[in-house]
Structures are given as structure tokens and as C-alpha cells.
Design an enzyme around this catalytic site. Structure first.
Site, PDB file in Angstrom:
ATOM      1  N   TYR A 144       8.478 -10.334  -1.240  1.00  0.00           N
ATOM      2  CA  TYR A 144       8.356 -11.140  -2.585  1.00  0.00           C
ATOM      3  C   TYR A 144       9.624 -12.209  -3.161  1.00  0.00           C
ATOM      4  CZ  TYR A 144       3.772  -9.477  -2.587  1.00  0.00           C
ATOM      5  OH  TYR A 144       2.585  -8.783  -1.624  1.00  0.00           O
ATOM      6  N   LYS A 195       6.374   0.794   6.871  1.00  0.00           N
ATOM      7  CA  LYS A 195       6.061   0.789   9.210  1.00  0.00           C
ATOM      8  C   LYS A 195       7.603   0.298   9.552  1.00  0.00           C
ATOM      9  CE  LYS A 195       3.012  -2.003  11.376  1.00  0.00           C
ATOM     10  NZ  LYS A 195       1.586  -1.370  12.433  1.00  0.00           N
ATOM     11  N   ASP A 228      -0.748   0.944   8.098  1.00  0.00           N
ATOM     12  CA  ASP A 228      -1.697   0.726   8.751  1.00  0.00           C
ATOM     13  C   ASP A 228      -2.573   1.703   8.223  1.00  0.00           C
ATOM     14  OD1 ASP A 228      -0.129   1.591  10.346  1.00  0.00           O
ATOM     15  OD2 ASP A 228      -0.632  -0.047  12.193  1.00  0.00           O
ATOM     16  N   ASP A 252       1.462  -3.152  -3.445  1.00  0.00           N
ATOM     17  CA  ASP A 252       0.229  -4.445  -3.619  1.00  0.00           C
ATOM     18  C   ASP A 252      -1.339  -4.557  -2.865  1.00  0.00           C
ATOM     19  OD1 ASP A 252      -0.445  -6.775  -4.644  1.00  0.00           O
ATOM     20  OD2 ASP A 252       0.920  -7.791  -3.824  1.00  0.00           O
ATOM     21  N   ASP A 256      -3.836  -2.563  -4.378  1.00  0.00           N
ATOM     22  CA  ASP A 256      -5.760  -2.862  -4.880  1.00  0.00           C
ATOM     23  C   ASP A 256      -6.353  -2.132  -4.308  1.00  0.00           C
ATOM     24  OD1 ASP A 256      -4.512  -4.817  -6.442  1.00  0.00           O
ATOM     25  OD2 ASP A 256      -4.973  -6.233  -5.182  1.00  0.00           O
TER      26      ASP A 256
END
Ligand code: NAD
Length: 367
Positions: A144, A195, A228, A252, A256
Site C-alpha cells: 500500500y 506467502k 491462502d 487487510d 475482513d
């Protein structure tokens, strides 16, 4: 008499409604505990664009600078959707605020009371005792904020957009330290999510977290999981996690997902803490509900005020060191909800009450 000095940035749509509920609760407990509230309200987000032409006016930043904490509502909504991305309320207010105060650690409790398992899209048998986990998300690094960030029309007419994912070892170490503190206050279990099978930043992340725990926190049981898989495991068996730690973008998305499995966004609080100490020597922080501005229910006395009230409780805990009072506020919210008094988002066909009546009931449970 102690004074609690904080900035109040209510923002847009339901922001002012739930903020007013949280302030009523804070006024009530302050009266009970002989505390003085010294808060200043300031424009932020779309409301600030409308009144002052910018989502984060300098005057608002100055009020935050002069405070020991920020109690934040939420910003954005359809009214400002047509603005260029850079000027959108979230991008132009929330991200710069996080960056300005180096609020690098986002703590999000994923809490679903056993009495509210109906609120979760997960089958009740998977979460017979509700959900009680914590997400620690790195908040000021990663894709970001990384540079370069651009959109370019190429000579052949095609269009190319670039975002850059960057992490430094020092950034990973300081967020790991926060995760260790959170894990030590609970079951001493920490799952780091990355990851590392694909991304260089994740390889550094895994190496750094592993080395930090080995050197500074050998009492913590550390595990690693690919993002994942973590997304799947959260939906399959969320309570296998206790505290999980992850970088900005993964956090993020996973936080959620966590919010969804915990029922309503109207119940979930969050704290963003940084390197800076306030005038009391406690962490300066920004406290906000996990949800957005809920334009669909704004102005109708329908919003659930619990997330904002629980965020205020986190502010008392972390930035003012008032642990017992924070716990009392959390208990009052829980008692209210479990006694059956609920806003529409957590009522499931039962009779529901509005924002104001819900707040009245929480205050009554604090008396
Ligand atoms: P949202 O979180 O505002 O709403 C999603 C759903 O959850 C809606 O059905 C809404 O009614 C419900 N909901 C959220 N909070 C609730 C509450 N307190 N009580 C009852 N129900 C609640 O997400 P969205 O609709 O995707 O976003 C709306 C706007 O909010 C957008 O402009 C978005 O950019 C902004 N937003 C801001 C923040 C922030 O300020 N931190 C975070 C997320 C979204």
C-alpha cells in the site's frame, strides 16, 4: 482528577451516530470514576472535504498532535466516490493519518460471543463457544505504501500499473514485538501468515519473525502458514488460531474475513498503535470500528454502536492504561447483547432496538 485528552474524528454517514453513542458511554464512566474528558471534535473524510476542501485538514492533524489518542469513526461513501482515487476520503485521510503517526500495528480482536453464533455464516457446530482470536496486522508498510506506484500508458497504447511491495527487517521486528506482547497476554501461541513460497518480502518476513522469537520470546509457540491456507483455515476452524500476525495487504483481507465470520461489523473494534508515546508515557493510538460508514443504514438510528464503544474501551486500555475500566465497558456491552437487547444487524428476526436505545441499555449495565 485525571484528564483524558483525545481527538474525536467522527467522519461520515454512521460515523457521527456511533461516535455520539461512544461519547455518551465515556461521559458516563468518566462521571463514575472521577475522570475528566478533554476531547476535541475535528473534521475528517468526506465531511472535511465538504467543509474544508480536503479529507485531512491541517487543523485536524494539529488537534490529533495535541492529543493522547484519536477516537475515529469511519470515512467515505457514495457522495465522494467520483473523486480521483488520491482524493477519496479513506486514501486521503486514513492512510496519511496512519503514516503521520507511524501507526504500524493494527490489533483487531475477532470476538463472537457464544450467544451470537447465529450471527456467523459458519455452522454453529464449528464454533460452539463462539470465536475469540486476535489479528495483528502490519499497517504502514508493504504494497500500500511501497514505491514506485504508477499507472502509465505505454508507447504501444497498452496501460501498465505498478504497485511495489517493500518490507524492511526492522519493520518486521517491531510488529513481531507487538504480536509477542499480545500473545503473552493470551495463550502464548502465535501464527505468522505469509506467502514465503512466492514473495521475497515473505521470505524475509518468515526469517525475521523466526529469528526474533528465537532470540526474544522462546516462551511463544510460533507457527507459520501461507496466506491462502490461512484464508481457508479461518473459514474452517477459526479458533485454531489464537493470535495471528501478518503483513499489511494480507491483514487487510484476512481481518475482513475474520469480521465476516464474527457476525456483524457492528461488533468489531480495532486499535492502531505506533512507535510514539503520548504525554502519559503510554502508546499513542487510533481507535476505530472495523467496519465502514454503512451508508445503507445511516441517519436512521439503526447502526450498532458496539464497535465504536468497544474501540473507546481499547483506547482506555492502551493509551490511558485504564484496564479495569476498559474491561468493565466490554462486560457491559456483552451483558447487553446477551440479555437480548440488540440492534438489527444482530437481532435475526427478533425484536431489535435502535442505536440510541442500545446505548441507553449499555449505560444502564454500567450503572
Ligand atoms: P461497511 O462496513 O460500511 O458496510 C458493510 C455492511 O455492514 C453494510 O451492510 C452495513 O450496513 C453493515 N455495517 C457496518 N457497520 C455497521 C454497524 N455499526 N451497524 C450495523 N451494520 C453495520 O462497508 P462498505 O459498504 O463496503 O463501505 C461503505 C463506505 O465505508 C465506503 O465508502 C468505504 O470506502 C468506507 N469504509 C471506510 C472505512 C474506514 O473509515 N476505516 C473502512 C471500510 C470502509
Amino acid at each position: 482528577m485525571s484528564t483524558l485528552k483525545f481527538a474525536v474524528l467522527a467522519g461520515d454517514y454512521i460515523g457521527p451516530e456511533v461516535m455520539s453513542a461512544a461519547l455518551r458511554v465515556l461521559e458516563h464512566v468518566a462521571g463514575q470514576e472521577n475522570l475528566q474528558l478533554d476531547y476535541t471534535q475535528a473534521d475528517v473524510g468526506g465531511a472535511a472535504i465538504d467543509r474544508q476542501g480536503t479529507a485531512l485538514p491541517a487543523s485536524t492533524l494539529q488537534i490529533c498532535e495535541q492529543s493522547d489518542a484519536i477516537l475515529f469513526g469511519s470515512v467515505g461513501g457514495p457522495k465522494w466516490e467520483k473523486l480521483p482515487t488520491k482524493e477519496q476520503p479513506e486514501r486521503a485521510a486514513l492512510l496519511p493519518l496512519r503514516k503521520h503517526f507511524t501507526l504500524f500495528a493494527n490489533l483487531r480482536p475477532g470476538l463472537l460471543y457464544p450467544e451470537l453464533t447465529d450471527a456467523s455464516p459458519l455452522k454453529s457446530e464449528r464454533i460452539p463457544h463462539g470465536i475469540d482470536i486476535v489479528c495483528i496486522r502490519e499497517l504502514t508498510g508493504g504494497i500500500y505504501f511501497g514505491q514506485p506506484k504508477s499507472t502509465t500508458t505505454l508507447p504501444d497504447g497498452d496501460v501498465e500499473a505498478i504497485d511495489t511491495m517493500v518490507y524492511r527487517k526492522s519493520e518486521i521486528e517491531r510488529i513481531t514485538a507487538v504480536a509477542v506482547t499480545a500473545a503473552r497476554a493470551r495463550k502464548k501461541q502465535l501464527c505468522s501468515v505469509d506467502k514465503a513460497n512466492v514473495l521475497e518480502t515473505s521470505v524475509l518476513w518468515r526469517k525475521t519473525v523466526t529469528a526474533y522469537i528465537a532470540e526474544h520470546a522462546p516462551d511463544i509457540a510460533l507457527s507459520h502458514m501461507y496466506v491462502d491456507n490461512a484464508a481457508m483455515q479461518l473459514a474452517r476452524d477459526p479458533n485454531q488460531f489464537d493470535v495471528f500476525l501478518t503483513e499489511n495487504m494480507f491483514g487487510d483481507i484476512l481481518s475482513d474475513e475474520m469480521a465476516v465470520i464474527c457476525g456483524s461489523l457492528g461488533m468489531l473494534s480495532s486499535a492502531s498503535l505506533g512507535a510514539r508515546s503520548n504525554s502519559l508515557g503510554k502508546p499513542f493510538g487510533l481507535y476505530e470500528p472495523s467496519g465502514g460508514t454503512a451508508p445503507d443504514i445511516a441517519g436512521k438510528n439503526l447502526a450498532n454502536p458496539c464497535a465504536q464503544i468497544l474501540s473507546a474501551a481499547l483506547m482506555l486500555r492502551y493509551s490511558f492504561g485504564l484496564e479495569a475500566l476498559a474491561t468493565r465497558m466490554e462486560a457491559a456491552v456483552r451483558q447487553t447483547v446477551t440479555s437480548g437487547i440488540r440492534t438489527g444487524d444482530i437481532a435475526f428476526g427478533r425484536p431489535s432496538v435502535g442505536t440510541i436505545a442500545m446505548t441507553d441499555a449499555i449505560i444502564a449495565n454500567l450503572s
